[in-house]
Design an enzyme around this catalytic site. Structure first.
Site, mmCIF file in Angstrom:
data_model
loop_
_atom_site.group_PDB
_atom_site.id
_atom_site.type_symbol
_atom_site.label_atom_id
_atom_site.label_comp_id
_atom_site.label_asym_id
_atom_site.label_seq_id
_atom_site.Cartn_x
_atom_site.Cartn_y
_atom_site.Cartn_z
ATOM 1 N N HIS A 73 29.687 0.783 24.420
ATOM 2 C CA HIS A 73 30.025 2.178 24.703
ATOM 3 C C HIS A 73 29.010 2.828 25.640
ATOM 4 C CE1 HIS A 73 27.544 2.044 21.087
ATOM 5 N NE2 HIS A 73 27.152 3.272 21.327
ATOM 6 N N ASN A 181 18.306 4.732 18.098
ATOM 7 C CA ASN A 181 18.353 6.160 18.432
ATOM 8 C C ASN A 181 18.732 7.033 17.234
ATOM 9 O OD1 ASN A 181 21.149 6.116 18.268
ATOM 10 N ND2 ASN A 181 21.443 5.902 20.475
ATOM 11 N N LYS A 242 18.462 9.728 20.981
ATOM 12 C CA LYS A 242 19.798 9.789 21.575
ATOM 13 C C LYS A 242 19.846 11.008 22.491
ATOM 14 C CE LYS A 242 24.565 8.964 20.078
ATOM 15 N NZ LYS A 242 25.331 8.372 18.949
ATOM 16 N N GLU A 358 32.068 -18.015 10.892
ATOM 17 C CA GLU A 358 33.184 -18.181 11.830
ATOM 18 C C GLU A 358 33.103 -17.195 12.980
ATOM 19 O OE1 GLU A 358 33.476 -17.761 8.527
ATOM 20 O OE2 GLU A 358 34.246 -19.680 7.784
ATOM 21 N N HIS A 407 44.233 -27.565 7.899
ATOM 22 C CA HIS A 407 44.631 -27.201 6.540
ATOM 23 C C HIS A 407 45.623 -26.043 6.514
ATOM 24 C CE1 HIS A 407 41.131 -29.683 5.979
ATOM 25 N NE2 HIS A 407 41.391 -29.789 4.703
ATOM 26 N N ARG A 465 46.640 -30.925 6.814
ATOM 27 C CA ARG A 465 45.719 -31.714 6.002
ATOM 28 C C ARG A 465 46.260 -33.105 5.694
ATOM 29 N NH1 ARG A 465 44.771 -32.939 0.574
ATOM 30 N NH2 ARG A 465 42.568 -33.043 0.029
#
Lengths: 615, 615
Positions: A73, A181, A242, A358, A407, A465
């Site tokens: 951002h 910040n 900030k 993951e 699987h 599987r």
């Protein structure tokens, strides 16, 4: 050590300009995050003018450093940096967030100096880890990877997966700059300015940490210099304000994601000092080329007897590894289940163990394709749901990655529903530009693995599987986008059964059963679920008078059935008679065959559904 | 302090029995994770016989402690505990993993003593945090929450989100027991037996930590006693041996997720000692009832003028908060965007700030419904993708949770694709038993919020960033599963336009445009995307001769279009003429109207598509 006065003056001038340009472009746009840009302006000024090695005229230079704005951002700041480096001009800067501009609300690789899209917090940093990991392990590259993080985003678990991975791998070519910040979107962050707490956490994950005042140009300079020299990854925890430099907004709540109004901006520019924006010099990278990766013809593995498609995946990967040195493989601590271990055994130097993380695995794959590698990442298909935000964003990054989910479906049997992927086809179909493969035969799988390597975008392969019979000849070929008619195929077929993966074998049994009663059935192996073979479906509709049974080991929503109906509708095929066999109740444990039957997707159910459709 | 000899003897006997029964049931099943059960058997024996307060005859007792097996694959152990507590008998234990058995491969709430399904690692612990948080903040409950974690699963970022949340909230009623058995699925874990590293990390997140030998019954006893008394959350980091007690498998690689063969099991039982399994006493919880939650009639907020549906969500939530004290609200640091802040302002004590940790937010919601609360959790719809594994598992947990995703689609405008949810309808439709709502009017949204409260399962509402006109009368009612005809409705309608959310307003504009040319269009507000109103669609098909335009601010796959086609096919409606307007190219930044137009889903495109379908 103190930076020379001239150097400091340059930093100061650049920081001022970055602030001014961040305000100018966001005010012109009427939206954006200027205050989140101002807090990091000093950090980025010192980085750009003093430490980054990047040839902006040659964004594809392989030795260029990588700068990832994990706090995406703060796009006004990164665009102001590009403007200061001379990569874009002032006129383009002022197109920020407009339709048709390359300067989107959050950075994306439509700009050549942006490696990956950010804006979903906690993603840029894990991707940076992937770039650094590849640089260290595969490329032996001279580049350094700099990631700018917001403090708010350290609440994302993915950030700790990244700290963990980089700390464990001692990625000394990686620096995390945390812009503390103190203010998040709707108020103070959890830790506010407790930089000790940040430091303690990050150190515990194996990093070196420097806590500094993020507006002290000298301290920043020193920290960045030591970061490049460190022998492990270093985090610079920078206490900042900030909105720093503009009294209207400095350290004030209620100013997140809000542009200054034109009159407010004018006052801010008065306060910051008005000087025309100019170009600053950025150090060039050393001359260096990526190692060239040898290629030879892919030789598919010989798979003579019944084998699981996940095993076909592993053997295909290993064969692909032999053919192409650019192929790298990642797994989330289940390589003995996904069978990516077949690759690992042959090419341990190109195998990346991500442990059970993951999100980090997918992020690392995205990072590795940034630097020209061809990553394949695997885990249980059910657990790819964990990384869906990363997969979605990988598409925004225009990344080319290959994912394998093993699987799939109720056919896994005893382990039960927590391990059964039943939503992955829906999830992966709904990724922009994705390819979704679901083979039924191990040899077919191995060949599709080779096809995946050159496919653009997010390419997903779903594996099973259980062992399944070999149904294809060793010489059969498989194109992405295609399908195969494995039973029937004549103009007198009465019903088409569309199946994929494990259900192809059920469909074949059903067709053989129906053939005994003289009923000809066309069984289509829809091994490409997306883009589905619409021509084959239209052909089947013509032969059968639009009689279709679709059978899938997946929830009823978003998978093969929806893909078939959409393709038929899109192709203008009308008058469709349709039976959809899919998983509709929560499964439990049991033997694979029991569960296929209980879910209503076994040969018996296909026979009944087909009979039901007969004229 | 040392436990009395009798107490120790009980622990020892129970631990032995848990080991034996873990082996017996998994060997009988031919699969499962006995070695992961053996490592934690001593920990769980001391917990069950010495510290847990749980009335197994009354699993719904509100003062019962909560025991969450975050390492759900150790299911043989938890079932052996239930057998030891007398909750199930030996015969049932031996049905483990069989079709029809309640003892699934991983624990699920089909068993009354299991709060939530586990088996996807890194989820049980964050859910436990939710149970503890509700116990402390809302219920003032006497229960203690015990979570058993595996060491492998600490690689999941979600585990650190949970440590962070619980540490910050000082949830002294929560204990994490980390079974550091050193071996993951395919080899050693990252940190192996470095319990100091675990301790350092967990402490940095605000927890008290005790590192112990996980097979020293005395040490375990003392640790668990101090955990219940601690004034902040405590983690017990227990060094253990995987497969402890059985020399064939103890601390050996290659034994993850593998049952002993019958002859191996016989030898193991010889080694462990053969005594008939028996019932052990478990302490009862104190008498205590949950506070009763007052309810009165829901008074929908008055929304007189154009407002965003996200604002309707916030006002609806606040109104629901007034009507029902059991309603709790969670948000991931964007409550000023999702408008859940409207609830927070009135009911701060029932509002839970989760910071930017979407996985923890969804997990906490699941935990809160375990103890009888009615949770609503909100963030940007795009960022719910972050929690997809948690949402999937919440369905396996048979949890009743309500999710709100704001800022859907390209219509958010300038922020760009990283913030645009374009896959959420597909993702949420493919959750078992889910409900998917997508209103177009703020007042309608508020009323649907009230409907969500009593709906079972995973209930999702998608909201829009931009203000939209009020199109419904203040007295209009909305049932889940319904739709509204907002233009046309006669038997002479020529085309049906099915829309939802922002596209309803485009469809109305298109219908008005077409009406000028004398073309009657039926516009259906499909505010329930799942279960979609099939009767309304069939009715529209009848009137229009099957002419449908479906228009959605979502990728073409898995959303409203697929839902409509599936419903028509399921209902046996044939001869459908179909045009599908959906997002097909990666969007960039721009004004909302520009982006709707660029995506081909504006009124103009609907007019063209409808014309294209006319006879």
């Amino acid at each position: 050590m103190t930076a020379a006065p001239a150097r400091l003056a340059t930093y100061r001038a650049l920081a001022r300009q970055l602030r001014v340009d961040s305000i100018r472009c966001s005010t012109a746009a009427g939206s954006g995050h200027p205050t989140s840009s101002l807090s990091a302006a000093d950090l980025m000024a010192v980085l750009l003018a003093g430490h980054l090695r990047y040839d902006f005229a040659r964004p594809d230079h392989p030795a260029n450093d990588h700068l990832i704005f994990s706090k995406g951002h703060a796009s006004p700041l990164v665009y102001a940096m590009f403007r200061a480096a001379g990569a874009i001009d002032d006129a383009e800067l002022m197109t920020y967030r407009r339709k048709g501009s390359r300067l989107e609300g959050h950075p994306s690789p439509v700009l050549p100096w942006v490696d990956v899209a950010t804006g979903a917090l906690g993603q840029g940093f894990p991707i940076a880890v992937g770039i650094a990991w590849a640089g260290k392990r595969v490329l032996d590259a001279p580049y350094h990877v700099w990631a700018l993080l917001g403090d708010s985003e350290t609440a994302e678990g993915s950030v700790w997966e990244a700290f963990d991975r980089a700390g464990y791998e001692r990625l000394a070519n990686l620096t995390a700059i945390v812009d503390v910040n103190r203010l998040g979107q709707r108020g103070p962050t959890e830790l506010e300015w407790d930089t000790d707490a940040y430091a303690q956490r990050i150190e515990a994950f194996g990093w070196e940490v420097l806590a500094i005042d993020g507006h002290d140009l000298d301290a920043i300079d020193e920290a960045l210099a030591s970061a490049r020299e460190a022998d492990r990854p270093m985090a610079i925890v920078a206490r900042t304000l900030k909105g720093k430099g503009v009294s209207l907004v400095e350290d004030r709540e209620g100013w997140h994601g809000k542009a200054l109004k034109p009159d407010e901006a004018e006052k801010a520019l008065d306060e910051l000092g008005r000087e025309p924006s100019r170009t600053f010099e950025v150090a060039k990278p050393p001359e260096w080329s990526r190692p060239s990766f040898a290629r030879r013809t892919f030789e598919p593995p010989a798979i003579g007897e019944a084998a699981a498609t996940r095993k076909g995946y592993g053997e295909g990967l290993a064969a692909l590894g032999r053919a192409r040195q650019d192929v790298v493989v990642l797994d989330a601590e289940v390589s003995n289940s996904t069978h990516s271990e077949d690759f690992k055994k042959e090419f341990p130097e190109r195998f990346f163990e991500c442990y059970i993380a993951e999100q980090q695995m997918v992020a690392a794959a995205v990072g590795m394709q940034v630097v020209g590698l061809t990553p394949f990442a695997s885990t249980f298909a059910a657990f790819l749901t964990r990384a869906y935000d990363f997969i979605r964003m990988a598409a925004v990054s225009r990344a080319d990655i290959r994912l394998s989910g093993s699987h799939a479906g109720v056919s896994i049997g005893e382990d039960g529903p927590s391990q059964m992927a039943l939503e992955d086809l829906a999830m992966m179909r709904a990724v922009h530009g994705s390819t979704v493969l679901y083979p039924c035969d191990a040899g077919q799988t191995a060949k599709l693995v080779a096809e995946m390597a050159d496919r653009r975008g997010i390419v997903y392969i779903r594996t099973t599987r259980e062992k399944t019979p070999v149904i294809y000849h060793a010489k059969e070929t498989f194109a992405i986008g295609g399908s195969k008619v494995v039973r029937g195929g004549g103009s007198d077929d009465k019903v088409a059964v569309v199946a994929a993966g494990i259900t192809v074998h059920e469909a074949i049994k059903a067709a053989e059963e129906l053939a005994k009663g003289g009923i000809k059935v066309r069984v289509i192996d829809a091994y490409t679920v997306k883009p589905i073979d619409a021509a084959a479906l239209a052909g089947a509709a013509k032969a059968t008078g639009g009689r279709f049974v679709v059978v899938e080991d997946h929830w009823a929503e978003g998978g093969l059935g929806d893909a078939v109906l959409a393709a038929l509708a899109e192709a203008g095929v009308r008058d469709v008679r349709y039976r959809h066999l899919a998983v509709r109740e929560m499964p439990a444990s049991g033997k694979p065959a029991e569960l296929l039957h209980a879910a209503g997707i076994s040969a018996r159910h296909i026979v009944d559904a087909a009979r039901d459709l007969l004229p």
